[in-house]
Design an enzyme around this catalytic site. Sequence first.
Site, PDB file in Angstrom:
ATOM      1  N   SER A 119     124.452  17.810  34.639  1.00 24.06           N
ATOM      2  CA  SER A 119     123.603  17.382  35.751  1.00 24.06           C
ATOM      3  C   SER A 119     123.381  15.877  35.729  1.00 24.06           C
ATOM      4  O   SER A 119     123.332  15.251  34.652  1.00 24.06           O
ATOM      5  CB  SER A 119     122.250  18.088  35.660  1.00 24.06           C
ATOM      6  OG  SER A 119     121.313  17.543  36.555  1.00 24.06           O
ATOM      7  N   TYR A 143     114.226  19.606  31.524  1.00 30.54           N
ATOM      8  CA  TYR A 143     115.483  20.150  32.037  1.00 30.54           C
ATOM      9  C   TYR A 143     116.644  19.208  31.733  1.00 30.54           C
ATOM     10  O   TYR A 143     117.674  19.605  31.179  1.00 30.54           O
ATOM     11  CB  TYR A 143     115.389  20.409  33.540  1.00 30.54           C
ATOM     12  CG  TYR A 143     116.731  20.675  34.172  1.00 30.54           C
ATOM     13  CD1 TYR A 143     117.454  21.822  33.861  1.00 30.54           C
ATOM     14  CD2 TYR A 143     117.297  19.760  35.066  1.00 30.54           C
ATOM     15  CE1 TYR A 143     118.705  22.059  34.416  1.00 30.54           C
ATOM     16  CE2 TYR A 143     118.536  19.996  35.631  1.00 30.54           C
ATOM     17  CZ  TYR A 143     119.244  21.139  35.304  1.00 30.54           C
ATOM     18  OH  TYR A 143     120.483  21.358  35.848  1.00 30.54           O
ATOM     19  N   LYS A 147     120.009  19.669  29.118  1.00 26.78           N
ATOM     20  CA  LYS A 147     121.408  19.489  29.512  1.00 26.78           C
ATOM     21  C   LYS A 147     122.097  18.450  28.633  1.00 26.78           C
ATOM     22  O   LYS A 147     123.258  18.615  28.227  1.00 26.78           O
ATOM     23  CB  LYS A 147     121.489  19.086  30.991  1.00 26.78           C
ATOM     24  CG  LYS A 147     121.229  20.217  31.966  1.00 26.78           C
ATOM     25  CD  LYS A 147     122.340  21.260  31.925  1.00 26.78           C
ATOM     26  CE  LYS A 147     122.184  22.314  32.984  1.00 26.78           C
ATOM     27  NZ  LYS A 147     123.273  23.313  32.945  1.00 26.78           N
TER      28      LYS A 147
END
Length: 330
Positions: A119, A143, A147
């Site tokens: 991402s 988040y 990743k």
Amino acid sequence: MTKPPIIVTGGAGFIGSHTCKALARAGFVPVTIDNLCTGHRDAVRWGPFELCDLRETAKLAEIIQRHQAKVVIHFAAAAYVGESVERPGYYYENNVGGTMSLLAAMRLTGLRQIIFSSSCATYGIPEQLPIQEQTPQAPINPYGRTKLICEQMIRDTAATGQLHFAMLRYFNACGADPGGELSERHTPETHLIPLALLAAAGLRPALKVFGTDYDTPDGTCIRDYIHVADLARAHVMALEWLLSGREDLIANLGTGTGLSILEILDGIEAVTGVRPPWMPAERRAGDPPELVADVSLARNSLGFRPEHSDLHTILRHAAPSFGLEVKHAS
């Protein structure tokens, strides 16, 4: 020549299900592994389905062995930025723990190739635009940090010679299957375009626009929106790259062009004839004014060029899922 089965973790989700369709069209058999926590069983239509949580290492290994898969495409993850701030432990357990388990299952079965769904959230707030793959990664939420940790685990494993990878860093995925078989379905919905279309359809209150005083032409945030069908096609191209024995790959997937929130609303009005109601709201902490990808690496290595990612095409494909009639076809 028969093409090998491909494990797709999170294949019942938005990007995963579209990629399964693209894989099947390219002659592969996608084997979906999903715990259906956020995915949809009815989106698994192009290959076998295996109900499994990624943290079940032994079961994962048995599935990989039984299907004699050659590559994993790893989508499965919790992916709500706001939720990650409220529940960081769950994000580390699910995203990092799930990836650790998957890598362990791959070692047990001798599976050596992975395509990882990463991402632009790993970059945080970049100092320069457009964002290149070499831009320093400094995520600003759990988040994005999960990743980045998963990226590093994959790199460290590859450094031992046990793994080859392609890591694809997405910008803003949007749109819907051009054939109308799949759509974007999140609960709760947090993505701008679905929220704006829901507001236009009268299915939710006015869209909140977080910040109208940014240093952008119209004062609203600018993002790089890429059609989910283009993302799916890029995964097939990355798969062919790995299967051909090429080197490891890290690539941004976007369009290289930014659109503001108000430009999105203008586009919805042009395509559907309905102006989504909206209201200004305070900026959200950590929202950068602009995020746009440098996409030259994906273009030069994979030959990837978006085909469906102009705004009107994105909206024409997405709007019918929300009960909106398309008025404009250009």
